[in-house]
Motif scaffolding. Sequence first.
Motif, mmCIF file in Angstrom:
data_model
loop_
_atom_site.group_PDB
_atom_site.id
_atom_site.type_symbol
_atom_site.label_atom_id
_atom_site.label_comp_id
_atom_site.label_asym_id
_atom_site.label_seq_id
_atom_site.Cartn_x
_atom_site.Cartn_y
_atom_site.Cartn_z
ATOM 1 N N LYS A 6 0.833 -1.198 0.000
ATOM 2 C CA LYS A 6 0.000 0.000 0.000
ATOM 3 C C LYS A 6 0.874 1.256 0.000
ATOM 4 N N GLN A 7 1.936 1.230 0.797
ATOM 5 C CA GLN A 7 2.854 2.367 0.860
ATOM 6 C C GLN A 7 3.560 2.570 -0.480
ATOM 7 N N ALA A 8 3.751 1.492 -1.222
ATOM 8 C CA ALA A 8 4.404 1.576 -2.524
ATOM 9 C C ALA A 8 3.407 1.932 -3.628
ATOM 10 N N GLY A 9 2.121 2.094 -3.264
ATOM 11 C CA GLY A 9 1.119 2.455 -4.257
ATOM 12 C C GLY A 9 0.602 1.274 -5.063
ATOM 13 N N ILE A 10 0.779 0.075 -4.543
ATOM 14 C CA ILE A 10 0.319 -1.134 -5.224
ATOM 15 C C ILE A 10 -0.960 -1.613 -4.546
ATOM 16 N N LYS A 11 -2.012 -1.783 -5.353
ATOM 17 C CA LYS A 11 -3.281 -2.281 -4.803
ATOM 18 C C LYS A 11 -3.179 -3.775 -4.543
ATOM 19 N N VAL A 12 -3.666 -4.171 -3.369
ATOM 20 C CA VAL A 12 -3.669 -5.584 -2.993
ATOM 21 C C VAL A 12 -5.118 -6.037 -2.896
ATOM 22 N N TYR A 13 -5.426 -7.121 -3.590
ATOM 23 C CA TYR A 13 -6.760 -7.698 -3.533
ATOM 24 C C TYR A 13 -6.680 -9.037 -2.812
ATOM 25 N N HIS A 14 -7.563 -9.222 -1.856
ATOM 26 C CA HIS A 14 -7.630 -10.510 -1.169
ATOM 27 C C HIS A 14 -8.634 -11.428 -1.847
ATOM 28 N N PHE A 15 -9.250 -10.942 -2.882
ATOM 29 C CA PHE A 15 -10.139 -11.717 -3.730
ATOM 30 C C PHE A 15 -10.035 -11.096 -5.117
ATOM 31 N N ALA A 16 -10.486 -11.846 -6.098
ATOM 32 C CA ALA A 16 -10.387 -11.347 -7.465
ATOM 33 C C ALA A 16 -11.266 -10.105 -7.631
ATOM 34 N N PRO A 17 -10.793 -9.114 -8.384
ATOM 35 C CA PRO A 17 -11.625 -7.934 -8.624
ATOM 36 C C PRO A 17 -12.896 -8.330 -9.366
ATOM 37 N N LYS A 18 -13.858 -7.446 -9.397
ATOM 38 C CA LYS A 18 -15.141 -7.743 -10.024
ATOM 39 C C LYS A 18 -14.923 -8.163 -11.477
ATOM 40 N N LYS A 19 -15.503 -9.319 -11.788
ATOM 41 C CA LYS A 19 -15.369 -9.848 -13.137
ATOM 42 C C LYS A 19 -16.721 -9.789 -13.839
ATOM 43 N N LEU A 20 -16.676 -9.827 -15.143
ATOM 44 C CA LEU A 20 -17.882 -9.710 -15.946
ATOM 45 C C LEU A 20 -18.900 -10.797 -15.616
ATOM 46 N N HIS A 21 -18.440 -12.029 -15.417
ATOM 47 C CA HIS A 21 -19.390 -13.124 -15.192
ATOM 48 C C HIS A 21 -20.172 -12.949 -13.885
ATOM 49 N N ARG A 22 -19.650 -12.202 -12.929
ATOM 50 C CA ARG A 22 -20.387 -11.947 -11.689
ATOM 51 C C ARG A 22 -21.547 -10.983 -11.922
ATOM 52 N N SER A 23 -21.437 -10.150 -12.921
ATOM 53 C CA SER A 23 -22.487 -9.174 -13.223
ATOM 54 C C SER A 23 -23.593 -9.757 -14.083
ATOM 55 N N LEU A 24 -23.304 -10.832 -14.799
ATOM 56 C CA LEU A 24 -24.284 -11.418 -15.708
ATOM 57 C C LEU A 24 -25.197 -12.392 -14.979
ATOM 58 N N GLN A 25 -26.412 -12.545 -15.464
ATOM 59 C CA GLN A 25 -27.369 -13.491 -14.910
ATOM 60 C C GLN A 25 -27.028 -14.896 -15.408
ATOM 61 N N SER A 26 -27.439 -15.872 -14.655
ATOM 62 C CA SER A 26 -27.240 -17.258 -15.049
ATOM 63 C C SER A 26 -28.109 -17.578 -16.259
ATOM 64 N N HIS A 27 -27.605 -18.419 -17.132
ATOM 65 C CA HIS A 27 -28.375 -18.841 -18.296
ATOM 66 C C HIS A 27 -29.353 -19.961 -17.951
ATOM 67 N N LYS A 28 -29.238 -20.500 -16.732
ATOM 68 C CA LYS A 28 -30.104 -21.597 -16.321
ATOM 69 C C LYS A 28 -31.374 -21.059 -15.666
ATOM 70 N N ASP A 29 -32.471 -21.751 -15.908
ATOM 71 C CA ASP A 29 -33.721 -21.393 -15.253
ATOM 72 C C ASP A 29 -33.653 -21.848 -13.800
ATOM 73 N N LYS A 30 -34.323 -21.098 -12.925
ATOM 74 C CA LYS A 30 -34.387 -21.505 -11.528
ATOM 75 C C LYS A 30 -35.275 -22.733 -11.435
ATOM 76 N N LYS A 31 -34.892 -23.654 -10.516
ATOM 77 C CA LYS A 31 -35.664 -24.874 -10.349
ATOM 78 C C LYS A 31 -37.003 -24.576 -9.697
ATOM 79 N N ASP A 32 -38.000 -25.272 -10.176
ATOM 80 C CA ASP A 32 -39.331 -25.184 -9.591
ATOM 81 C C ASP A 32 -39.278 -25.822 -8.201
ATOM 82 N N PRO A 33 -39.805 -25.154 -7.160
ATOM 83 C CA PRO A 33 -39.765 -25.722 -5.813
ATOM 84 C C PRO A 33 -40.437 -27.089 -5.715
#
Length: 149
Positions: A6-33
Amino acid sequence: MSTIFKQAGIKVYHFAPKKLHRSLQSHKDKKDPSTRARVYRIPCECGKVYVVETGRNLPTRLKEHRAHRRRGDFDKSAIVKHSHITDNQVDWEAAEIIAPIQAWQPRRIREAIEIHKHDTVPQDIGVHISDIWLPLLPTKGSSISTVTP
């Protein structure tokens, strides 16, 4: 370590940054209860019930039980075998779901509890419940809350 970066100006992520697939909806239909795994019971006119767990939906299982009866495959379904031996009618319309439980092991345990508390047709008891637990289990006619996995 992250303080040095951080002092060197380098961003550290403890998880992957937001990716496109997290923003998209699933292509699968939700299961009927209604297609969830469950523990269910089928009553017989003699007062006994058939209690069993399944990972499939109830209408499909009922259709399979009826097909076993129609084909004479009495050893493939305990309720069909009981009905054939005693010459009693199975009340297919009164079949009901006791508990929708997804995970296999909790479903098997709930099945064993329900078999213990009902007057059931002769069937495989599934999971054996130790005698030490029997005083804690509900007796015939009482209820138990839904087990959540």
